[in-house]
Scaffold this motif. Structure first.
Motif, PDB file in Angstrom:
ATOM      1  N   GLY A 165       1.319  97.996  68.733  1.00 35.21           N
ATOM      2  CA  GLY A 165       1.372  98.053  70.181  1.00 35.21           C
ATOM      3  C   GLY A 165       0.288  98.882  70.834  1.00 35.21           C
ATOM      4  O   GLY A 165       0.246  98.989  72.063  1.00 35.21           O
ATOM      5  N   LYS A 166      -0.619  99.454  70.049  1.00 37.32           N
ATOM      6  CA  LYS A 166      -1.695 100.267  70.605  1.00 37.32           C
ATOM      7  C   LYS A 166      -3.021  99.536  70.509  1.00 37.32           C
ATOM      8  O   LYS A 166      -3.195  98.640  69.687  1.00 37.32           O
ATOM      9  CB  LYS A 166      -1.775 101.606  69.864  1.00 37.32           C
ATOM     10  N   GLU A 167      -3.962  99.912  71.361  1.00 39.07           N
ATOM     11  CA  GLU A 167      -5.308  99.354  71.305  1.00 39.07           C
ATOM     12  C   GLU A 167      -6.211 100.261  70.485  1.00 39.07           C
ATOM     13  O   GLU A 167      -6.143 101.484  70.592  1.00 39.07           O
ATOM     14  CB  GLU A 167      -5.892  99.186  72.707  1.00 39.07           C
ATOM     15  N   ARG A 168      -7.054  99.623  69.671  1.00 41.38           N
ATOM     16  CA  ARG A 168      -8.026 100.375  68.880  1.00 41.38           C
ATOM     17  C   ARG A 168      -9.339  99.597  68.841  1.00 41.38           C
ATOM     18  O   ARG A 168      -9.383  98.413  69.141  1.00 41.38           O
ATOM     19  CB  ARG A 168      -7.504 100.622  67.455  1.00 41.38           C
ATOM     20  N   GLY A 169     -10.390 100.284  68.421  1.00 39.26           N
ATOM     21  CA  GLY A 169     -11.686  99.640  68.325  1.00 39.26           C
ATOM     22  C   GLY A 169     -11.787  98.763  67.089  1.00 39.26           C
ATOM     23  O   GLY A 169     -11.307  99.128  66.012  1.00 39.26           O
ATOM     24  N   LEU A 170     -12.419  97.603  67.247  1.00 42.05           N
ATOM     25  CA  LEU A 170     -12.698  96.704  66.125  1.00 42.05           C
ATOM     26  C   LEU A 170     -14.195  96.481  66.081  1.00 42.05           C
ATOM     27  O   LEU A 170     -14.786  95.954  67.019  1.00 42.05           O
ATOM     28  CB  LEU A 170     -11.957  95.373  66.310  1.00 42.05           C
ATOM     29  N   GLY A 171     -14.827  96.897  64.986  1.00 43.70           N
ATOM     30  CA  GLY A 171     -16.267  96.744  64.842  1.00 43.70           C
ATOM     31  C   GLY A 171     -16.646  95.312  64.487  1.00 43.70           C
ATOM     32  O   GLY A 171     -16.041  94.699  63.612  1.00 43.70           O
ATOM     33  N   LEU A 172     -17.640  94.778  65.173  1.00 43.18           N
ATOM     34  CA  LEU A 172     -18.092  93.405  64.963  1.00 43.18           C
ATOM     35  C   LEU A 172     -19.586  93.397  64.696  1.00 43.18           C
ATOM     36  O   LEU A 172     -20.357  94.082  65.381  1.00 43.18           O
ATOM     37  CB  LEU A 172     -17.782  92.544  66.185  1.00 43.18           C
ATOM     38  N   GLY A 173     -19.984  92.605  63.691  1.00 42.25           N
ATOM     39  CA  GLY A 173     -21.393  92.600  63.293  1.00 42.25           C
ATOM     40  C   GLY A 173     -22.141  91.328  63.606  1.00 42.25           C
ATOM     41  O   GLY A 173     -23.365  91.278  63.435  1.00 42.25           O
ATOM     42  N   GLY A 174     -21.431  90.264  64.034  1.00 45.69           N
ATOM     43  CA  GLY A 174     -22.129  89.023  64.309  1.00 45.69           C
ATOM     44  C   GLY A 174     -21.173  87.872  64.528  1.00 45.69           C
ATOM     45  O   GLY A 174     -19.959  88.072  64.663  1.00 45.69           O
ATOM     46  N   GLU A 175     -21.731  86.661  64.533  1.00 48.50           N
ATOM     47  CA  GLU A 175     -20.928  85.462  64.765  1.00 48.50           C
ATOM     48  C   GLU A 175     -21.074  84.495  63.597  1.00 48.50           C
ATOM     49  O   GLU A 175     -22.162  84.333  63.031  1.00 48.50           O
ATOM     50  CB  GLU A 175     -21.353  84.773  66.067  1.00 48.50           C
TER      51      GLU A 175
END
Length: 270
Positions: A165-175
Protein backbone atom coordinates in the motif's frame (compact mmCIF):
# COMPACT_ATOMS: atom_id res chain seq x y z
CA UNK A 1 20.62 -41.69 -40.57
CA UNK A 2 17.20 -41.92 -38.95
CA UNK A 3 15.89 -38.78 -37.31
CA UNK A 4 12.71 -40.34 -35.96
CA UNK A 5 13.75 -39.84 -32.32
CA UNK A 6 15.67 -36.61 -32.82
CA UNK A 7 14.41 -33.73 -30.70
CA UNK A 8 12.95 -30.85 -32.64
CA UNK A 9 13.65 -27.28 -31.49
CA UNK A 10 10.12 -27.10 -30.07
CA UNK A 11 10.63 -30.39 -28.21
CA UNK A 12 13.83 -29.01 -26.73
CA UNK A 13 12.03 -25.85 -25.66
CA UNK A 14 9.20 -27.85 -24.08
CA UNK A 15 11.67 -30.00 -22.17
CA UNK A 16 13.61 -26.93 -20.99
CA UNK A 17 10.39 -25.25 -19.89
CA UNK A 18 9.27 -28.29 -17.91
CA UNK A 19 12.65 -28.41 -16.18
CA UNK A 20 12.38 -24.67 -15.43
CA UNK A 21 8.87 -25.12 -14.01
CA UNK A 22 9.97 -28.04 -11.81
CA UNK A 23 12.95 -26.08 -10.49
CA UNK A 24 10.79 -23.04 -9.88
CA UNK A 25 8.30 -25.10 -7.86
CA UNK A 26 11.13 -26.57 -5.79
CA UNK A 27 12.60 -23.12 -5.18
CA UNK A 28 9.42 -21.45 -3.95
CA UNK A 29 8.49 -24.42 -1.74
CA UNK A 30 11.98 -24.79 -0.21
CA UNK A 31 12.28 -24.40 3.58
CA UNK A 32 13.36 -20.75 3.18
CA UNK A 33 11.56 -19.93 -0.05
CA UNK A 34 8.99 -17.12 -0.35
CA UNK A 35 6.23 -19.29 1.15
CA UNK A 36 8.06 -19.27 4.47
CA UNK A 37 7.93 -15.49 4.96
CA UNK A 38 5.65 -14.79 7.93
CA UNK A 39 6.35 -11.09 8.50
CA UNK A 40 8.17 -7.95 7.38
CA UNK A 41 8.63 -5.65 10.38
CA UNK A 42 9.67 -2.04 9.71
CA UNK A 43 11.68 -0.83 12.67
CA UNK A 44 10.28 2.67 12.31
CA UNK A 45 6.96 1.13 13.41
CA UNK A 46 8.61 -0.27 16.58
CA UNK A 47 10.49 2.63 18.17
CA UNK A 48 10.86 0.74 21.45
CA UNK A 49 12.85 -1.97 19.64
CA UNK A 50 10.37 -4.71 20.45
CA UNK A 51 9.00 -6.74 17.50
CA UNK A 52 5.99 -8.99 18.18
CA UNK A 53 6.94 -12.68 18.42
CA UNK A 54 10.63 -11.97 17.72
CA UNK A 55 13.02 -11.91 20.68
CA UNK A 56 15.67 -9.28 21.28
CA UNK A 57 15.68 -5.52 20.87
CA UNK A 58 16.07 -4.13 17.36
CA UNK A 59 17.09 -0.49 16.84
CA UNK A 60 17.78 1.17 13.49
CA UNK A 61 20.70 3.58 13.20
CA UNK A 62 22.23 5.41 10.23
CA UNK A 63 24.85 2.65 10.02
CA UNK A 64 22.59 -0.39 10.37
CA UNK A 65 20.53 -2.28 12.91
CA UNK A 66 21.70 -2.77 16.48
CA UNK A 67 20.40 -6.05 17.89
CA UNK A 68 20.58 -6.56 21.64
CA UNK A 69 19.82 -9.96 23.16
CA UNK A 70 20.11 -12.01 26.33
CA UNK A 71 21.02 -15.68 26.50
CA UNK A 72 17.39 -16.62 27.21
CA UNK A 73 16.30 -14.98 23.93
CA UNK A 74 17.82 -17.91 22.08
CA UNK A 75 19.18 -15.84 19.19
CA UNK A 76 22.37 -16.73 17.35
CA UNK A 77 24.49 -14.55 15.07
CA UNK A 78 26.91 -16.20 12.68
CA UNK A 79 26.26 -19.49 14.46
CA UNK A 80 27.12 -18.23 17.95
CA UNK A 81 24.68 -17.42 20.80
CA UNK A 82 24.18 -13.68 21.14
CA UNK A 83 24.52 -12.07 24.54
CA UNK A 84 24.98 -8.33 24.29
CA UNK A 85 24.68 -6.33 21.10
CA UNK A 86 25.80 -6.51 17.51
CA UNK A 87 25.58 -4.14 14.54
CA UNK A 88 23.90 -5.71 11.51
CA UNK A 89 23.86 -4.61 7.89
CA UNK A 90 21.43 -5.74 5.21
CA UNK A 91 21.49 -9.47 4.45
CA UNK A 92 22.25 -9.83 0.75
CA UNK A 93 22.77 -13.59 0.54
CA UNK A 94 20.41 -16.56 0.56
CA UNK A 95 17.79 -16.56 3.31
CA UNK A 96 19.07 -19.92 4.57
CA UNK A 97 22.45 -18.29 5.25
CA UNK A 98 21.03 -15.28 7.16
CA UNK A 99 23.25 -14.17 10.03
CA UNK A 100 20.50 -14.09 12.68
CA UNK A 101 18.60 -17.24 13.61
CA UNK A 102 16.04 -18.26 16.18
CA UNK A 103 15.78 -22.03 16.08
CA UNK A 104 14.82 -22.92 12.51
CA UNK A 105 13.65 -19.38 11.77
CA UNK A 106 15.82 -16.97 9.80
CA UNK A 107 15.64 -13.26 10.67
CA UNK A 108 16.73 -11.26 7.64
CA UNK A 109 17.64 -7.58 7.84
CA UNK A 110 16.65 -5.50 4.80
CA UNK A 111 17.13 -1.83 3.85
CA UNK A 112 14.75 0.08 1.56
CA UNK A 113 14.89 3.81 0.82
CA UNK A 114 16.62 4.64 4.08
CA UNK A 115 14.41 2.42 6.26
CA UNK A 116 15.35 -0.83 7.99
CA UNK A 117 13.18 -3.90 8.50
CA UNK A 118 13.42 -7.47 9.74
CA UNK A 119 11.89 -10.33 7.81
CA UNK A 120 10.88 -13.52 9.59
CA UNK A 121 11.20 -16.74 7.56
CA UNK A 122 9.76 -19.86 9.19
CA UNK A 123 9.87 -23.28 7.44
CA UNK A 124 6.72 -24.20 9.39
CA UNK A 125 4.72 -21.31 7.90
CA UNK A 126 1.07 -22.06 7.15
CA UNK A 127 1.46 -20.99 3.52
CA UNK A 128 4.31 -23.43 2.95
CA UNK A 129 2.41 -26.34 4.47
CA UNK A 130 -0.70 -25.50 2.41
CA UNK A 131 1.16 -25.11 -0.91
CA UNK A 132 -0.27 -27.27 -3.73
CA UNK A 133 1.78 -25.98 -6.64
CA UNK A 134 1.83 -23.25 -9.28
CA UNK A 135 -0.80 -23.05 -11.99
CA UNK A 136 1.28 -22.53 -15.14
CA UNK A 137 0.25 -22.77 -18.78
CA UNK A 138 2.13 -25.36 -20.83
CA UNK A 139 4.84 -24.11 -23.17
CA UNK A 140 3.68 -22.56 -26.44
CA UNK A 141 6.25 -21.25 -28.92
CA UNK A 142 3.93 -18.39 -29.91
CA UNK A 143 4.70 -16.67 -26.60
CA UNK A 144 8.48 -16.55 -27.18
CA UNK A 145 9.28 -13.68 -29.55
CA UNK A 146 12.30 -11.55 -30.49
CA UNK A 147 12.73 -8.36 -28.54
CA UNK A 148 14.98 -5.32 -28.67
CA UNK A 149 16.23 -3.35 -25.68
CA UNK A 150 16.83 0.38 -25.99
CA UNK A 151 18.59 1.87 -22.96
CA UNK A 152 17.70 5.29 -21.64
CA UNK A 153 20.41 7.90 -21.75
CA UNK A 154 20.47 7.71 -17.97
CA UNK A 155 18.66 5.61 -15.39
CA UNK A 156 15.22 6.80 -14.33
CA UNK A 157 13.24 6.28 -11.16
CA UNK A 158 9.45 6.33 -11.05
CA UNK A 159 7.23 6.15 -8.01
CA UNK A 160 4.88 3.18 -8.10
CA UNK A 161 2.51 1.60 -5.64
CA UNK A 162 3.70 -1.48 -3.79
CA UNK A 163 1.83 -4.51 -2.50
CA UNK A 164 1.90 -3.13 1.05
CA UNK A 165 0.00 0.00 0.00
CA UNK A 166 2.98 2.36 -0.03
CA UNK A 167 4.72 4.09 -2.93
CA UNK A 168 8.40 3.49 -3.57
CA UNK A 169 10.91 4.24 -6.28
CA UNK A 170 11.39 1.76 -9.13
CA UNK A 171 14.60 2.12 -11.13
CA UNK A 172 14.23 1.80 -14.90
CA UNK A 173 17.05 1.43 -17.40
CA UNK A 174 15.32 1.34 -20.78
CA UNK A 175 12.54 0.01 -22.97
CA UNK A 176 11.97 -3.47 -24.36
CA UNK A 177 10.03 -3.58 -27.63
CA UNK A 178 8.52 -6.68 -29.23
CA UNK A 179 5.68 -7.83 -31.45
CA UNK A 180 3.03 -10.11 -29.99
CA UNK A 181 -0.10 -11.30 -31.75
CA UNK A 182 0.50 -8.84 -34.57
CA UNK A 183 0.67 -5.89 -32.15
CA UNK A 184 3.75 -3.86 -31.23
CA UNK A 185 4.36 -3.58 -27.48
CA UNK A 186 6.83 -1.79 -25.26
CA UNK A 187 7.70 -2.43 -21.63
CA UNK A 188 9.77 -0.25 -19.34
CA UNK A 189 12.41 -2.48 -17.78
CA UNK A 190 15.05 -2.45 -15.09
CA UNK A 191 18.59 -3.68 -15.75
CA UNK A 192 20.00 -6.17 -13.25
CA UNK A 193 23.63 -6.33 -12.16
CA UNK A 194 24.38 -9.15 -14.62
CA UNK A 195 22.88 -7.23 -17.53
CA UNK A 196 19.63 -9.21 -17.62
CA UNK A 197 16.32 -7.36 -17.75
CA UNK A 198 13.42 -7.26 -15.32
CA UNK A 199 9.91 -6.09 -16.13
CA UNK A 200 6.83 -5.76 -13.93
CA UNK A 201 3.79 -6.08 -16.17
CA UNK A 202 0.05 -6.66 -16.24
CA UNK A 203 -2.11 -7.75 -19.15
CA UNK A 204 -5.72 -8.39 -20.09
CA UNK A 205 -5.79 -11.58 -17.97
CA UNK A 206 -4.51 -9.88 -14.80
CA UNK A 207 -6.87 -10.22 -11.88
CA UNK A 208 -9.13 -12.47 -13.96
CA UNK A 209 -7.38 -15.67 -15.01
CA UNK A 210 -3.91 -14.62 -13.83
CA UNK A 211 -2.51 -12.90 -10.76
CA UNK A 212 -2.88 -9.10 -10.58
CA UNK A 213 0.57 -8.58 -12.15
CA UNK A 214 3.62 -10.65 -13.00
CA UNK A 215 7.37 -10.43 -13.50
CA UNK A 216 9.36 -11.11 -16.66
CA UNK A 217 13.13 -11.66 -16.69
CA UNK A 218 14.61 -11.70 -20.22
CA UNK A 219 18.28 -12.58 -20.61
CA UNK A 220 20.88 -9.88 -21.13
CA UNK A 221 20.59 -8.33 -24.60
CA UNK A 222 23.47 -8.66 -27.04
CA UNK A 223 25.55 -5.75 -28.30
CA UNK A 224 22.75 -4.74 -30.67
CA UNK A 225 20.09 -4.91 -27.96
CA UNK A 226 18.55 -8.18 -29.12
CA UNK A 227 17.04 -10.61 -26.64
CA UNK A 228 14.11 -13.03 -26.40
CA UNK A 229 10.85 -12.08 -24.73
CA UNK A 230 9.48 -15.37 -23.44
CA UNK A 231 6.16 -15.08 -21.66
CA UNK A 232 6.19 -18.85 -21.11
CA UNK A 233 8.46 -17.92 -18.21
CA UNK A 234 6.34 -15.12 -16.81
CA UNK A 235 6.68 -15.30 -13.03
CA UNK A 236 4.35 -14.80 -10.13
CA UNK A 237 5.77 -12.04 -7.90
CA UNK A 238 6.87 -12.97 -4.37
CA UNK A 239 3.76 -11.31 -2.90
CA UNK A 240 1.66 -14.00 -4.61
CA UNK A 241 3.22 -16.47 -2.18
CA UNK A 242 3.24 -14.37 1.01
CA UNK A 243 1.48 -11.12 1.89
CA UNK A 244 4.57 -9.72 3.58
CA UNK A 245 6.57 -8.96 0.43
CA UNK A 246 6.60 -5.40 -0.91
CA UNK A 247 6.45 -6.11 -4.65
CA UNK A 248 6.17 -3.07 -6.95
CA UNK A 249 3.14 -2.69 -9.18
CA UNK A 250 3.66 -2.18 -12.96
CA UNK A 251 4.95 1.28 -13.89
CA UNK A 252 2.96 3.46 -16.31
CA UNK A 253 2.71 1.87 -19.75
CA UNK A 254 3.42 -1.68 -18.58
CA UNK A 255 -0.17 -2.94 -18.78
CA UNK A 256 -0.55 -4.81 -22.07
CA UNK A 257 -3.90 -4.83 -23.87
CA UNK A 258 -3.14 -8.37 -25.10
CA UNK A 259 -4.21 -11.44 -23.12
CA UNK A 260 -0.96 -13.11 -22.09
CA UNK A 261 -2.29 -16.62 -21.43
CA UNK A 262 1.17 -18.01 -20.72
CA UNK A 263 3.62 -18.69 -17.92
CA UNK A 264 2.77 -18.80 -14.23
CA UNK A 265 -0.83 -17.72 -13.67
CA UNK A 266 -1.78 -18.32 -10.03
CA UNK A 267 -1.27 -20.64 -7.08
CA UNK A 268 -3.08 -23.94 -7.35
CA UNK A 269 -6.08 -24.23 -5.04
CA UNK A 270 -6.34 -27.08 -2.59
Amino acid sequence: MSTENAATPDADAVRDWRHWHEQRTETVSAPYGPLSLTGTHWLADHPDGSIPDIPGRWAETPDGVVLTARAEDGLTVDGQPLTGEVLLGADSGPVAAARVRHGERRLVVIHREGLWAVRDFDPDADARRAFKGIDATAYDARWAVPGRFTPYGESRTVRVGNADGKERGLGLGGELSFRLGGVEHTLQVSVEGDGSLWAVFADATSGISSYHFRFLRPTAPDAEGRTTVDFNRALLPPCAFADHFICPFPPPGNTLVTEVAAGERNLLDG
